[in-house]
Design a protein around this motif. Structure first.
Motif, PDB file in Angstrom:
ATOM      1  N   PRO A  78       0.808  -1.227   0.000  1.00 14.88           N
ATOM      2  CA  PRO A  78       0.000   0.000   0.000  1.00 14.88           C
ATOM      3  C   PRO A  78       0.843   1.280   0.000  1.00 14.88           C
ATOM      4  CG  PRO A  78      -0.843  -1.578   1.595  1.00 14.88           C
ATOM      5  CD  PRO A  78       0.458  -2.121   1.113  1.00 14.88           C
ATOM      6  N   LEU A  79       2.023   1.223   0.646  1.00 14.89           N
ATOM      7  CA  LEU A  79       2.885   2.403   0.661  1.00 14.89           C
ATOM      8  C   LEU A  79       3.340   2.764  -0.753  1.00 14.89           C
ATOM      9  CD1 LEU A  79       4.564   4.545   2.151  1.00 14.89           C
ATOM     10  CD2 LEU A  79       6.348   2.815   2.462  1.00 14.89           C
ATOM     11  N   LEU A  80       3.745   1.782  -1.527  1.00 16.63           N
ATOM     12  CA  LEU A  80       4.168   2.049  -2.903  1.00 16.63           C
ATOM     13  C   LEU A  80       3.012   2.558  -3.754  1.00 16.63           C
ATOM     14  CD1 LEU A  80       6.516  -1.017  -3.573  1.00 16.63           C
ATOM     15  CD2 LEU A  80       7.173   1.355  -3.136  1.00 16.63           C
ATOM     16  N   VAL A  81       1.828   1.956  -3.557  1.00 20.58           N
ATOM     17  CA  VAL A  81       0.653   2.425  -4.296  1.00 20.58           C
ATOM     18  C   VAL A  81       0.362   3.890  -3.957  1.00 20.58           C
ATOM     19  CG1 VAL A  81      -1.850   2.155  -4.547  1.00 20.58           C
ATOM     20  CG2 VAL A  81      -0.379   0.129  -4.508  1.00 20.58           C
ATOM     21  N   LEU A  82       0.455   4.235  -2.676  1.00 25.11           N
ATOM     22  CA  LEU A  82       0.196   5.612  -2.249  1.00 25.11           C
ATOM     23  C   LEU A  82       1.222   6.576  -2.833  1.00 25.11           C
ATOM     24  CD1 LEU A  82      -1.481   7.509  -0.434  1.00 25.11           C
ATOM     25  CD2 LEU A  82       0.142   7.015   1.412  1.00 25.11           C
ATOM     26  N   VAL A  83       2.500   6.183  -2.796  1.00 24.67           N
ATOM     27  CA  VAL A  83       3.559   7.057  -3.315  1.00 24.67           C
ATOM     28  C   VAL A  83       3.402   7.257  -4.820  1.00 24.67           C
ATOM     29  CG1 VAL A  83       6.038   7.233  -3.712  1.00 24.67           C
ATOM     30  CG2 VAL A  83       5.190   6.526  -1.477  1.00 24.67           C
ATOM     31  N   PHE A  84       3.216   6.146  -5.551  1.00 25.66           N
ATOM     32  CA  PHE A  84       3.055   6.260  -6.999  1.00 25.66           C
ATOM     33  C   PHE A  84       1.804   7.066  -7.349  1.00 25.66           C
ATOM     34  CE2 PHE A  84       6.215   2.964  -7.263  1.00 25.66           C
ATOM     35  CZ  PHE A  84       6.782   3.116  -8.522  1.00 25.66           C
ATOM     36  N   THR A  86       0.223   9.340  -5.603  1.00 20.93           N
ATOM     37  CA  THR A  86       0.394  10.751  -5.274  1.00 20.93           C
ATOM     38  C   THR A  86       1.330  11.433  -6.258  1.00 20.93           C
ATOM     39  OG1 THR A  86       0.048  10.246  -2.925  1.00 20.93           O
ATOM     40  CG2 THR A  86       1.056  12.362  -3.457  1.00 20.93           C
ATOM     41  N   GLU A  87       2.428  10.739  -6.615  1.00 18.24           N
ATOM     42  CA  GLU A  87       3.426  11.318  -7.528  1.00 18.24           C
ATOM     43  C   GLU A  87       2.828  11.584  -8.907  1.00 18.24           C
ATOM     44  OE1 GLU A  87       7.136  12.871  -8.331  1.00 18.24           O
ATOM     45  OE2 GLU A  87       6.569  11.938  -6.409  1.00 18.24           O
ATOM     46  N   PHE A  88       1.974  10.676  -9.380  1.00 18.74           N
ATOM     47  CA  PHE A  88       1.399  10.826 -10.717  1.00 18.74           C
ATOM     48  C   PHE A  88       0.031  11.504 -10.704  1.00 18.74           C
ATOM     49  CE2 PHE A  88       4.413   7.315 -11.374  1.00 18.74           C
ATOM     50  CZ  PHE A  88       5.103   7.805 -12.482  1.00 18.74           C
ATOM     51  N   GLY A  89      -0.409  11.979  -9.541  1.00 14.20           N
ATOM     52  CA  GLY A  89      -1.648  12.733  -9.454  1.00 14.20           C
ATOM     53  C   GLY A  89      -2.912  11.917  -9.571  1.00 14.20           C
ATOM     54  N   VAL A  90      -2.823  10.600  -9.337  1.00  8.00           N
ATOM     55  CA  VAL A  90      -4.012   9.752  -9.420  1.00  8.00           C
ATOM     56  C   VAL A  90      -4.952  10.058  -8.264  1.00  8.00           C
ATOM     57  CG1 VAL A  90      -4.850   7.362  -9.448  1.00  8.00           C
ATOM     58  CG2 VAL A  90      -2.709   7.960 -10.609  1.00  8.00           C
ATOM     59  N   PHE A  91      -4.382  10.263  -7.078  1.00  3.47           N
ATOM     60  CA  PHE A  91      -5.184  10.652  -5.920  1.00  3.47           C
ATOM     61  C   PHE A  91      -4.290  11.395  -4.944  1.00  3.47           C
ATOM     62  CE2 PHE A  91      -3.074   7.328  -3.654  1.00  3.47           C
ATOM     63  CZ  PHE A  91      -3.063   6.214  -4.490  1.00  3.47           C
ATOM     64  N   ASP A  92      -4.929  12.018  -3.969  1.00  6.04           N
ATOM     65  CA  ASP A  92      -4.202  12.782  -2.952  1.00  6.04           C
ATOM     66  C   ASP A  92      -4.074  11.943  -1.692  1.00  6.04           C
ATOM     67  OD1 ASP A  92      -3.057  15.174  -3.461  1.00  6.04           O
ATOM     68  OD2 ASP A  92      -4.889  16.347  -3.257  1.00  6.04           O
ATOM     69  N   GLY A  93      -2.866  11.517  -1.361  1.00  3.35           N
ATOM     70  CA  GLY A  93      -2.653  10.746  -0.139  1.00  3.35           C
ATOM     71  C   GLY A  93      -2.360  11.666   1.030  1.00  3.35           C
ATOM     72  N   TYR A 163      13.746  16.446 -16.749  1.00  2.00           N
ATOM     73  CA  TYR A 163      12.641  16.648 -17.689  1.00  2.00           C
ATOM     74  C   TYR A 163      11.296  16.290 -17.077  1.00  2.00           C
ATOM     75  CZ  TYR A 163      16.256  17.198 -21.245  1.00  2.00           C
ATOM     76  OH  TYR A 163      17.349  17.637 -21.968  1.00  2.00           O
ATOM     77  N   GLY A 164      11.250  16.244 -15.736  1.00  2.00           N
ATOM     78  CA  GLY A 164       9.970  16.081 -15.063  1.00  2.00           C
ATOM     79  C   GLY A 164       9.625  14.689 -14.604  1.00  2.00           C
ATOM     80  N   ALA A 165      10.545  13.723 -14.743  1.00  2.00           N
ATOM     81  CA  ALA A 165      10.270  12.365 -14.266  1.00  2.00           C
ATOM     82  C   ALA A 165      10.238  12.356 -12.736  1.00  2.00           C
ATOM     83  CB  ALA A 165      11.330  11.394 -14.773  1.00  2.00           C
ATOM     84  N   PRO A 166       9.503  11.405 -12.120  1.00  2.00           N
ATOM     85  CA  PRO A 166       9.427  11.352 -10.650  1.00  2.00           C
ATOM     86  C   PRO A 166      10.800  11.184 -10.014  1.00  2.00           C
ATOM     87  CG  PRO A 166       7.772   9.934 -11.649  1.00  2.00           C
ATOM     88  CD  PRO A 166       8.677  10.384 -12.751  1.00  2.00           C
ATOM     89  N   SER A 167      11.069  11.957  -8.991  1.00  2.00           N
ATOM     90  CA  SER A 167      12.389  11.937  -8.345  1.00  2.00           C
ATOM     91  C   SER A 167      12.611  10.684  -7.516  1.00  2.00           C
ATOM     92  CB  SER A 167      12.539  13.170  -7.451  1.00  2.00           C
ATOM     93  OG  SER A 167      11.526  13.202  -6.463  1.00  2.00           O
ATOM     94  N   PHE A 168      11.514  10.001  -7.083  1.00  2.00           N
ATOM     95  CA  PHE A 168      11.711   8.827  -6.232  1.00  2.00           C
ATOM     96  C   PHE A 168      12.363   7.680  -7.007  1.00  2.00           C
ATOM     97  CE2 PHE A 168       7.432   8.148  -7.940  1.00  2.00           C
ATOM     98  CZ  PHE A 168       7.489   6.832  -8.361  1.00  2.00           C
ATOM     99  N   LEU A 169      12.243   7.678  -8.354  1.00  2.00           N
ATOM    100  CA  LEU A 169      12.930   6.657  -9.142  1.00  2.00           C
ATOM    101  C   LEU A 169      14.435   6.793  -9.000  1.00  2.00           C
ATOM    102  CD1 LEU A 169      10.805   6.678 -12.430  1.00  2.00           C
ATOM    103  CD2 LEU A 169      10.803   4.939 -10.615  1.00  2.00           C
TER     104      LEU A 169
END
Length: 260
Positions: A78-84, A86-93, A163-169
């Motif tokens: 669930p933590l990874l789902v929440l981070v991903f 939130t990062e991609f704007g799917v939902f607000d965690g 170029y805007g890719a997620p920094s957590f990667l």
């Protein structure tokens, strides 16, 4: 008067269950700063820790069934789902939910590390041989290949962040790359025991334990001593760093009776 031991693993399990209770309470709408919620979770922590501490055989049961990693996996998913998300704007965690899941993931890791140590101490039996050995040349070559791929991936992730890719990667790849480079140079200490093999990287907390029946065979070459496992990573060590008594202990334990 009988005393109940409160060891590290049982305290970690109590904290994990207590934090789960806190997370459920906040999800159903209870204020996270509510004194009743905090007191209830603290009481659950103590009760669970005492209950687990009174059953030392629990670690052998969980370890033999390979279930010690379950709390960490349950929290990390669930933590990874929440981070991903939130990062991609799917939902607000929410920040509080993120903190709770991070705490559960960390506690799950602690349970896995300390639980494996407790499992090893109770299940290994009598010590037959002790030695310290570095990874064999074959394993070091594997580390170099994977290190090169991770290095290229880290460089690509760095360019991507520009170029805007997620920094957590970038953070994740960099953490894995550094960890692998450290592991490639770190020797391990081994204990051949009556019922299995204990091993741990030098200067780390985690002790791993594998019963002898989990190995298919012992393979010896000029470069390496390899305890082979089916479908899993082999245990490999530099041949010239394994003393004769350790070789004899492994030969006696991983013989034809264990081969499948």
């Amino acid at each position: 008067m009988r005393t109940v031991p409160l060891d590290g693993p049982s305290i970690a399990v109590g904290a994990y269950v207590g934090l789960c209770g806190y997370l459920v309470g906040t999800i159903v709408g209870i204020d996270g700063a509510d004194t009743g919620l905090l007191a209830g979770c603290g009481l659950v922590w103590l009760i669970v820790a005492l209950a687990v501490g009174s059953r030392p055989a629990l670690w052998v049961s969980l370890g033999s069934r390979r279930l010690l990693a379950v709390p960490m996996v349950v929290a990390t998913g669930p933590l990874l789902v929440l981070v991903f998300g939130t990062e991609f704007g799917v939902f607000d965690g929410s920040l509080s939910l993120l903190r709770c899941l991070c705490g559960l993931a960390v506690l799950g890791l602690v349970i896995w590390l300390l639980g494996n140590g407790a499992y090893a101490d109770r299940a290994a039996g009598e010590l037959r041989a002790y030695w310290i050995a570095n990874p064999d040349p074959g394993r070091r070559r594997q580390y170099r290949r994977w290190g090169l791929l991770l290095g290229l991936g880290t460089a690509a992730a760095f360019v991507g962040t520009l170029y805007g890719a997620p920094s957590f990667l970038l953070s994740g790849l960099l953490a894995v790359f550094i960890t692998m480079q450290i592991d490639a140079r770190r020797p391990r200490e081994y204990e051949a025991c009556e019922n299995g093999l204990k091993y741990a990287d030098i200067n780390t907390l985690g002790t791993q334990y594998l019963p002898w029946e989990r190995f298919n065979e012992l393979r010896e070459t000029d470069e390496a001593i390899v305890l082979e496992r089916r479908w899993r990573l082999d245990v490999r060590m530099a041949a010239d760093e394994v003393p004769p008594d350790a070789r004899e202990a492994m030969r006696a334990a991983v013989g034809p009776s264990w081969n499948r």
